[in-house]
Design a protein around this motif. Structure first.
Motif, PDB file in Angstrom:
ATOM      1  N   TRP A  13      63.587  37.606 -33.199  1.00 14.82           N
ATOM      2  CA  TRP A  13      63.613  37.825 -31.744  1.00 14.82           C
ATOM      3  C   TRP A  13      64.503  36.765 -31.109  1.00 14.82           C
ATOM      4  N   HIS A  14      64.828  36.969 -29.841  1.00 16.87           N
ATOM      5  CA  HIS A  14      65.706  36.058 -29.128  1.00 16.87           C
ATOM      6  C   HIS A  14      64.950  35.379 -28.003  1.00 16.87           C
ATOM      7  N   SER A  18      66.311  40.230 -22.728  1.00 21.66           N
ATOM      8  CA  SER A  18      67.409  41.170 -22.528  1.00 21.66           C
ATOM      9  C   SER A  18      67.474  41.624 -21.078  1.00 21.66           C
TER      10      SER A  18
END
Length: 216
Positions: A13-14, A18
């Motif tokens: 995951w970031h 987003s």
């Protein structure tokens, strides 16, 4: 990066949300039909006050082994819990609790209108300990539990004494307590402190509840 069995593992995951997720969050805040800027500022301040997950110390292999051998966790449940923490599950829970509390507060203008007074008089009453005010996102807010249409002055009975008892406690925890039925507050079934006081209950019972609990 995380380490499992000595092998580096990239998180799937970031950290940066987003554009689609941010847009969905904006829509969700707008759907509340509340002060959107205030809600977002409150959540932002809460998250900024938290330590980044990367800065927190990880358990050593020996500590992990101890936890699994002691049966506090199975290897599978430890991995699941670790992943939830690493993804920010605990932080999300903290933010969710804060949001619930914030939505149960009134702005100064709304509280003043409810009590039929001007804001200067409202703030003066709070400074004297006659009203319960909290600071959230650089704004003074008034938890709704202290107001009561059925009580004289639209104020919960014994409010000054209640404030004196809870003034050093975390306001989110106080708001949750005031809305939660308590085993020792019983007339026609268990009552929350708000119901207890509206029906003529004594302040000493609340003091005993708080003394018996751990507070943040």
């Amino acid at each position: 990066m995380d380490e499992t069995d000595g092998q580096p593992r990239t998180r799937p995951w970031h950290a940066q949300p987003s554009t689609d997720v941010i847009a969905a969050f904006t829509d969700a805040v707008a759907r509340l039909n509340a002060d959107g800027d205030f809600i977002v500022r409150a959540l932002t301040d809460q998250l900024l006050a938290e330590r980044p997950i990367a800065d927190q110390e990880e358990l050593t292999p020996q500590e992990i082994s101890y936890l699994t051998r002691s049966k506090a966790f199975t290897p599978e449940s430890f991995e699941k819990t670790s992943t939830r923490v690493a993804r920010g599950g605990v932080l999300a829970s903290v933010a969710s609790t804060l949001l619930t509390g914030v939505l149960q507060t009134m702005s100064a203008s709304a509280a003043a209108a409810f009590l039929s007074m001007d804001e200067d008089s409202l703030f003066a009453a709070a400074d004297r300990g006659e009203l319960y005010a909290v600071d959230v996102a650089h704004s003074r807010r008034f938890p709704s539990w202290q107001f009561s249409l059925s009580s004289p002055g639209k104020i919960l009975p014994h409010l000054t004494e209640i404030i004196d008892i809870v003034k050093d406690k975390g306001w989110v925890s106080v708001s949750a307590l005031m809305a939660t039925p308590q085993p020792v507050m019983v007339t026609d079934g268990q009552q929350s402190p708000v119901e207890w006081f509206r029906r003529g209950g004594d302040v000493e019972t609340l003091a005993r509840i708080i003394e018996a609990q751990k507070w943040r």
